[in-house]
Design an enzyme around this catalytic site. Structure first.
Site, PDB file in Angstrom:
ATOM      1  N   ASP A   9     110.815 -11.617 106.170  1.00 31.41           N
ATOM      2  CA  ASP A   9     111.814 -11.762 107.233  1.00 31.41           C
ATOM      3  C   ASP A   9     111.437 -12.961 108.101  1.00 31.41           C
ATOM      4  O   ASP A   9     110.397 -12.953 108.776  1.00 31.41           O
ATOM      5  CB  ASP A   9     111.860 -10.481 108.072  1.00 31.41           C
ATOM      6  CG  ASP A   9     112.990 -10.487 109.097  1.00 31.41           C
ATOM      7  OD1 ASP A   9     113.678 -11.518 109.224  1.00 31.41           O
ATOM      8  OD2 ASP A   9     113.174  -9.458 109.781  1.00 31.41           O
ATOM      9  N   ASP A 105     118.305 -14.701 106.158  1.00 32.53           N
ATOM     10  CA  ASP A 105     116.920 -14.902 106.601  1.00 32.53           C
ATOM     11  C   ASP A 105     115.943 -13.844 106.096  1.00 32.53           C
ATOM     12  O   ASP A 105     114.788 -13.821 106.522  1.00 32.53           O
ATOM     13  CB  ASP A 105     116.863 -14.956 108.128  1.00 32.53           C
ATOM     14  CG  ASP A 105     117.427 -13.701 108.778  1.00 32.53           C
ATOM     15  OD1 ASP A 105     118.076 -12.900 108.070  1.00 32.53           O
ATOM     16  OD2 ASP A 105     117.240 -13.524 109.995  1.00 32.53           O
ATOM     17  N   GLU A 106     116.364 -12.976 105.193  1.00 27.78           N
ATOM     18  CA  GLU A 106     115.495 -11.929 104.675  1.00 27.78           C
ATOM     19  C   GLU A 106     115.614 -11.866 103.152  1.00 27.78           C
ATOM     20  O   GLU A 106     116.694 -12.106 102.601  1.00 27.78           O
ATOM     21  CB  GLU A 106     115.861 -10.557 105.245  1.00 27.78           C
ATOM     22  CG  GLU A 106     115.848 -10.456 106.760  1.00 27.78           C
ATOM     23  CD  GLU A 106     116.278  -9.080 107.242  1.00 27.78           C
ATOM     24  OE1 GLU A 106     115.889  -8.085 106.607  1.00 27.78           O
ATOM     25  OE2 GLU A 106     117.022  -9.004 108.240  1.00 27.78           O
TER      26      GLU A 106
END
Length: 405
Positions: A9, A105-106
């Site tokens: 993350d 974003d993960e």
């Protein structure tokens, strides 16, 4: 053998990307936000300095500045974020071919079959990834390491920023069960409120509930959450090149001005339903149900959903159902800031015909005519653009078959 899964993350992703070009702002409270003039003036991301003032993602700019008067605001650059996200996932793919993005974003990484190539120590690999991300892309990363996807994500959330957390077979109950139930994947605000009514406030309390009782209370999701809380998630990590099954098709919009009349809301719903219907047909899908969400100027959302009499991807039927739900949620002149129409309970075209109720068979000629009409619309739009033609229901002045007052 247990799987070895990492959940990576990127910390404060939008803000971190922007601060690469503004290193002087790293210690200054800074946030990335939408454009207030277009009614999208909310906080999209914030740096660690802004977090210390209590600035939160999705709150309005005026709320954030009330907490932090000196907050520096930066505009978003979404194409840049997508570019950086691709660079990040390209790094992940040097360690495994099983990389499943979860938003921009993960990502989950399944390194079960490749970990031996990188030393055999999952924590050490996670630490190496964090150092590489800082060195090559000037970004920080939080990594969770576990034997399933749900706990790996819990691990990346457990300590931020720039940290590695291992949730193993030996420690998972000690680490996971005391956490608030909202920390569990897919337990949103509504689910938290519902569970709290029955005294369930931690993941451990959720785990100790009877599985059948949770399923009665929350449907299939209740049983799934019970499995998650007990470490029984078996969902595989998919390669990002493997198509994920489509679970819903929706479209929403925030309007330049609040809608206050039935005619305005009717027009908005019809346009959204038109878009959803077109996307369903393009994907070869039919909607078994429909959901409508109405947002007011205070960002309060109200939603309703319903099962449709028969699966459909026709504009007219989706619009009628969406308007029926809207009528349950909204009465003029209450202002409407945004609307969302979502097709749910999706089935493939070959399955849709099997599910049609026999009592609707008499409507087949009319249905076939409508199918041909909307297929023709799709061909025209594909050739000349989406604005070349629209279904009559998408025009506010068309009022037939409309349950709204």
């Amino acid at each position: 053998m247990d799987r070895i899964i990492l959940h990576c993350d990127l910390n404060s992703f939008y803000a971190s990307v922007e601060l690469r070009d503004h290193p002087d702002l790293r210690t200054v409270p800074t946030a990335v936000c939408g454009d207030p003039s277009s009614r999208h003036g909310i906080i999209l991301a914030k740096n660690e300095a802004a977090k210390k003032y209590g600035v939160q993602t999705a709150e309005t700019i005026w709320q954030a500045r009330k907490k932090c008067p000196g907050l520096v605001l930066l505009p978003p650059h979404h194409s840049l974020y997508r570019q950086v996200s691709k660079q990040v996932n390209a790094i992940y793919e040097q360690y495994t071919d099983l990389v499943e993005p979860f938003g921009i974003d993960e990502s989950w990484l399944d390194v079960t079959n490749t970990l031996h190539l990188f030393g055999g120590d999952a924590r050490a690999l996670a630490d190496a990834l964090r150092e590489r991300m800082k060195r090559e892309l000037d970004l920080t990363l939080s990594v969770g390491v576990s034997f399933n996807k749900v706990f790996a994500k819990l691990g990346s959330d457990y300590k931020k920023p720039d940290a590695t957390t291992v949730i193993s077979r030996e420690n998972w109950q000690k680490l996971v069960w005391p956490l608030p139930v909202g920390a569990l994947l897919y337990v949103g605000g509504a689910a938290q409120k519902l569970l709290a009514q029955f005294g369930v406030k931690t993941i451990g309390q959720l785990a100790s509930c009877r599985r059948d009782a949770l399923e009665t209370l929350m449907g299939k999701m209740g049983a799934q959450l019970h499995d998650y809380a007990n470490g029984l998630d078996t969902d595989p990590v998919r390669s990002r090149y493997e198509a994920e099954p489509v679970k819903s098709v929706g479209n929403g919009t925030t309007f330049p001005q609040n809608l206050t009349t039935a005619e305005q809301v009717r027009g908005g719903i019809a346009i959204l339903a038109d878009s959803v219907a077109s996307r369903l047909r393009h994907a070869g899908l039919y909607a078994g149900g429909i959901q409508v969400t109405v947002r007011d100027p205070q960002f309060r959302d109200r939603s309703r959903q319903m099962q449709l009499p028969a699966p459909t991807h026709l504009i007219r039927e989706l619009t009628a159902a969406a308007m029926e739900l809207t009528h349950q949620l909204w009465k003029p002149p209450a202002p409407v800031r945004a609307l969302t129409v979502t097709a749910i309970h999706l089935v493939r075209s070959e399955d849709a015909y099997e599910q049609v109720d026999l009592f609707t068979a008499g409507a087949a000629p009319k249905q076939e005519k409508q199918e041909k009409l909307e297929a023709a619309m799709d061909r025209l739009r594909g050739k000349y653009g989406t604005g070349v033609i629209s279904y009559g229901a998408a025009h506010p002045e068309k009022k037939e078959e409309d349950p709204l007052p």
